[in-house]
Design an enzyme around this catalytic site. Structure first.
Site, PDB file in Angstrom:
ATOM      1  N   ARG A 162       9.785 -11.535  14.753  1.00  0.00           N
ATOM      2  CA  ARG A 162       9.325 -11.556  16.153  1.00  0.00           C
ATOM      3  C   ARG A 162       8.552 -12.828  16.513  1.00  0.00           C
ATOM      4  O   ARG A 162       8.226 -13.043  17.673  1.00  0.00           O
ATOM      5  CB  ARG A 162       8.494 -10.305  16.443  1.00  0.00           C
ATOM      6  CG  ARG A 162       9.378  -9.077  16.628  1.00  0.00           C
ATOM      7  CD  ARG A 162       8.579  -7.894  17.059  1.00  0.00           C
ATOM      8  NE  ARG A 162       7.879  -7.267  15.938  1.00  0.00           N
ATOM      9  CZ  ARG A 162       6.842  -6.449  16.076  1.00  0.00           C
ATOM     10  NH1 ARG A 162       6.361  -6.177  17.268  1.00  0.00           N
ATOM     11  NH2 ARG A 162       6.269  -5.926  15.014  1.00  0.00           N
ATOM     12  N   ASN A 210      -3.003   4.075   8.723  1.00  0.00           N
ATOM     13  CA  ASN A 210      -3.058   3.235   7.522  1.00  0.00           C
ATOM     14  C   ASN A 210      -3.081   1.762   7.911  1.00  0.00           C
ATOM     15  O   ASN A 210      -2.193   1.275   8.611  1.00  0.00           O
ATOM     16  CB  ASN A 210      -1.806   3.528   6.673  1.00  0.00           C
ATOM     17  CG  ASN A 210      -1.730   2.639   5.449  1.00  0.00           C
ATOM     18  OD1 ASN A 210      -2.753   2.201   4.935  1.00  0.00           O
ATOM     19  ND2 ASN A 210      -0.516   2.382   4.987  1.00  0.00           N
TER      20      ASN A 210
HETATM   21  C1  UD1 Z   1       2.983  -0.858   6.793  1.00  0.00           C
HETATM   22  C2  UD1 Z   1       2.595   0.475   6.168  1.00  0.00           C
HETATM   23  C3  UD1 Z   1       2.052   1.380   7.248  1.00  0.00           C
HETATM   24  C4  UD1 Z   1       0.862   0.742   7.936  1.00  0.00           C
HETATM   25  C5  UD1 Z   1       1.253  -0.635   8.469  1.00  0.00           C
HETATM   26  C6  UD1 Z   1       0.024  -1.354   8.960  1.00  0.00           C
HETATM   27  C7  UD1 Z   1       4.113   0.866   4.282  1.00  0.00           C
HETATM   28  C8  UD1 Z   1       5.322   1.571   3.849  1.00  0.00           C
HETATM   29  N1  UD1 Z   1       3.759   1.060   5.572  1.00  0.00           N
HETATM   30  O1  UD1 Z   1       4.050  -0.605   7.700  1.00  0.00           O
HETATM   31  O2  UD1 Z   1       1.647   2.624   6.706  1.00  0.00           O
HETATM   32  O3  UD1 Z   1       0.393   1.557   8.987  1.00  0.00           O
HETATM   33  O4  UD1 Z   1       1.851  -1.439   7.433  1.00  0.00           O
HETATM   34  O5  UD1 Z   1       0.390  -2.543   9.581  1.00  0.00           O
HETATM   35  O6  UD1 Z   1       3.477   0.184   3.514  1.00  0.00           O
HETATM   36  N2  UD1 Z   1       6.072  -6.998   3.074  1.00  0.00           N
HETATM   37  C9  UD1 Z   1       6.533  -7.688   1.977  1.00  0.00           C
HETATM   38  N3  UD1 Z   1       7.672  -7.269   1.372  1.00  0.00           N
HETATM   39  C10 UD1 Z   1       8.383  -6.196   1.796  1.00  0.00           C
HETATM   40  C11 UD1 Z   1       7.902  -5.506   2.928  1.00  0.00           C
HETATM   41  C12 UD1 Z   1       6.748  -5.934   3.533  1.00  0.00           C
HETATM   42  O7  UD1 Z   1       5.927  -8.670   1.563  1.00  0.00           O
HETATM   43  O8  UD1 Z   1       9.400  -5.887   1.182  1.00  0.00           O
HETATM   44  C13 UD1 Z   1       4.850  -7.462   3.744  1.00  0.00           C
HETATM   45  C14 UD1 Z   1       5.158  -7.960   5.140  1.00  0.00           C
HETATM   46  O9  UD1 Z   1       5.314  -9.374   5.121  1.00  0.00           O
HETATM   47  C15 UD1 Z   1       3.927  -7.546   5.921  1.00  0.00           C
HETATM   48  C16 UD1 Z   1       3.403  -6.347   5.177  1.00  0.00           C
HETATM   49  O10 UD1 Z   1       3.997  -6.355   3.894  1.00  0.00           O
HETATM   50  O11 UD1 Z   1       2.923  -8.528   5.878  1.00  0.00           O
HETATM   51  C17 UD1 Z   1       3.652  -5.025   5.875  1.00  0.00           C
HETATM   52  O12 UD1 Z   1       5.040  -4.863   6.029  1.00  0.00           O
HETATM   53  P1  UD1 Z   1       5.678  -4.247   7.321  1.00  0.00           P
HETATM   54  O13 UD1 Z   1       7.139  -4.255   7.187  1.00  0.00           O
HETATM   55  O14 UD1 Z   1       5.084  -4.855   8.538  1.00  0.00           O
HETATM   56  O15 UD1 Z   1       5.180  -2.743   7.201  1.00  0.00           O
HETATM   57  P2  UD1 Z   1       4.977  -1.731   8.370  1.00  0.00           P
HETATM   58  O16 UD1 Z   1       6.289  -1.077   8.646  1.00  0.00           O
HETATM   59  O17 UD1 Z   1       4.260  -2.338   9.500  1.00  0.00           O
END
Ligand code: UD1
Ligand code: MG
Length: 445
Positions: free
Chosen positions: A15, A169
């Site tokens: 985004r 969370n």
């Molecule tokens: C996640 C949480 C959710 C929380 C929210 C807060 C999980 C499953 N969910 O959801 O409970 O309320 O954050 O913002 O953890 N990332 C990686 N590798 C991956 C996936 C993500 O490095 O494979 C990093 C992303 O760059 C990001 C962060 O982890 O900085 C969170 O990932 P994102 O996909 O935004 O999770 P949410 O669906 O927002």
């Protein structure tokens, strides 16, 4: 209690609509990822692990330049937050402290909050940082029973009743390293996104009979950045806090809203900052200094009682001595200006050392670049460089030398010498008027 910080930064940040990975976008003068890193360092992390993926080369390069001790871990495919944390398992095998998971796109989590989470670990194995949201849509919900955290359920996976929960969370988790990775080993991908959710460790820990809990922080602290609008908003939030903190620490600002700080700006007491001053990264200003209007500073150090600007530009490596003065339209790069020295008007000082009490006249240029290489010049103490002189580097000018106005100095100058490196003046009696008269007559013919 000891902890290792694991910062997740592998996500694409679609985004942002950008070629730059999200965590490399700048907030308060530094890449976004530096903010979480800074919190971890200030909270006293034993080691720092950053999980990179999308655009990971540039993130890794930035972090290596910042601190070679930061461990980089690659997550080649983004299979979820749990999978991201698993990339650090080998590096932390045998580590007997806690792990705190942070996020490269969540800049404002304070060190004090990380300490509070560690405190809560006295009564629980897994501690999650939560916040209360008016509109919790999109966030994982914290399912509490009294003080006990029973599970975290992602919005997509919530039942109707769970969707009504407003305690959300933040993603920040603290648990003993060995336990965290053993819980992650049991996490599957049976969920709406078919990903390895970090959040699933809570239900698994509860299944093992281990106590889990959540502590709350302000919503503003867990602000995550997904869009450029959110980044701009975070900048606003940061600047507001930074100005308040500067004022509380004894900095006077006439128009605080026009002054912009970086994450790492260090300011002493009794500093006066006039309107429209910009601090880029890595600036330190000592007590009693004055930064006048429209000055742009980065990578520089300003000593006690020095006066900078108005309209000064200090670039990386500018070291300004005590009570020195750098005036309007002066640019300084990789140069030391000695105590009490003056560069007051329209000058460029690059790759140089200027001794104490030396005076650099108006419009003096240090010619540091020959088109291929950069060269340094050294000026002693109490030198006087006349206006509009050019110092062709490398030159060395001794103490108390006097450089006549308009000189082009190409050779070293011994201490105390007078230098006149310019064409000698020639006066022709009456010729000025005669020439003008001749030109006028020709024009009118
Ligand atoms: C996640 C949480 C959710 C929380 C929210 C807060 C999980 C499953 N969910 O959801 O409970 O309320 O954050 O913002 O953890 N990332 C990686 N590798 C991956 C996936 C993500 O490095 O494979 C990093 C992303 O760059 C990001 C962060 O982890 O900085 C969170 O990932 P994102 O996909 O935004 O999770 P949410 O669906 O927002
Ligand atoms: Mg998110």
């Amino acid at each position: 209690m000891r902890f290792a910080a694991v910062i997740l930064a592998a996500g694409k940040g679609s985004r942002m609509n950008s070629d730059l990975p999200k965590v490399m976008h700048r907030l308060a003068g530094v890449p976004l990822v530096d903010h979480a890193l800074n919190s971890a360092v200030r909270a006293g992390a034993d080691s720092i692990h950053v999980v990179v993926g999308h655009g990971g080369d540039s993130v890794a390069e930035h972090l290596a330049a910042k601190d070679p001790d930061i461990a980089i871990h690659w997550q080649r495919t983004q299979n979820g937050t749990g999978h991201a944390v698993q990339q650090v398992a080998d590096a932390l095998a045998g580590y007997d402290g806690d792990v705190i998971v942070l996020y490269g796109d969540t800049p404002f989590v304070r060190p004090e909050t990380l300490h509070a989470m560690q405190k809560a670990r006295e009564n629980a194995q897994v501690v999650v940082l939560g916040f209360n949201a008016k509109d919790p849509a999109g966030y994982g919900r914290l399912v509490m029973q009294g003080d006990s955290l029973e599970a975290i359920v992602e919005h997509k996976d919530c039942t109707e009743a769970q969707r009504a929960i407003r305690f959300c969370n933040s993603g920040v988790v603290c648990a003993p390293a060995a336990l965290l990775f053993s819980l992650l080993d049991e996490v599957g991908t049976d969920n709406a996104s078919a990903e390895v959710y970090l959040t699933d460790i809570v239900a698994i820990a509860r299944g093992r009979g281990l106590p889990c809990t959540a502590i709350a922080c302000k919503r503003s602290e867990t602000l995550g950045i997904n869009t450029r609008q959110e980044l701009a908003h975070a900048e606003k939030v940061f600047q507001k806090r930074a100005r308040k903190a500067a004022q509380a620490n004894g900095v006077a600002m006439v128009a605080p809203k026009t002054v912009h700080f970086a994450l790492d700006t260090v300011l002493g007491r009794d500093i006066t900052i006039e309107p429209n001053v910009f601090f880029g990264p890595d600036v330190t200003v000592e007590n009693g200094a004055g930064i006048r209007a429209f000055s742009h500073l980065e990578g520089c150090h300003i000593s006690q009682n020095a006066q900078i600007g108005p309209y000064a530009r200090l670039r990386p490596g500018a070291e300004i001595g005590a009570s020195a003065r750098v005036g309007n339209f002066v640019e300084i790069k990789a140069a030391g200006i000695g105590n009490g020295a003056k560069v007051n008007h329209l000058s460029y000082v690059g790759d140089a050392s200027v001794g104490a009490k030396t005076n650099i006249g108006a419009g003096v240029i240090f010619c540091n670049y020959d088109g291929v290489n950069k060269h340094r010049s050294t000026l002693g103490e109490s030198v006087f460089v006349g206006s509009n002189s050019a110092l062709v580097s490398p030159v060395e000018i001794g103490d108390e030398a006097l450089i006549g106005t308009g000189s082009v100095v190409t050779q070293n100058v011994p201490a105390g010498d007078l230098v006149l490196a310019r064409a000698k003046q020639v006066n022709k009696a009456g010729r000025g008027k005669r020439l003008m008269d001749l030109l006028r007559t020709r024009k009118n013919k």
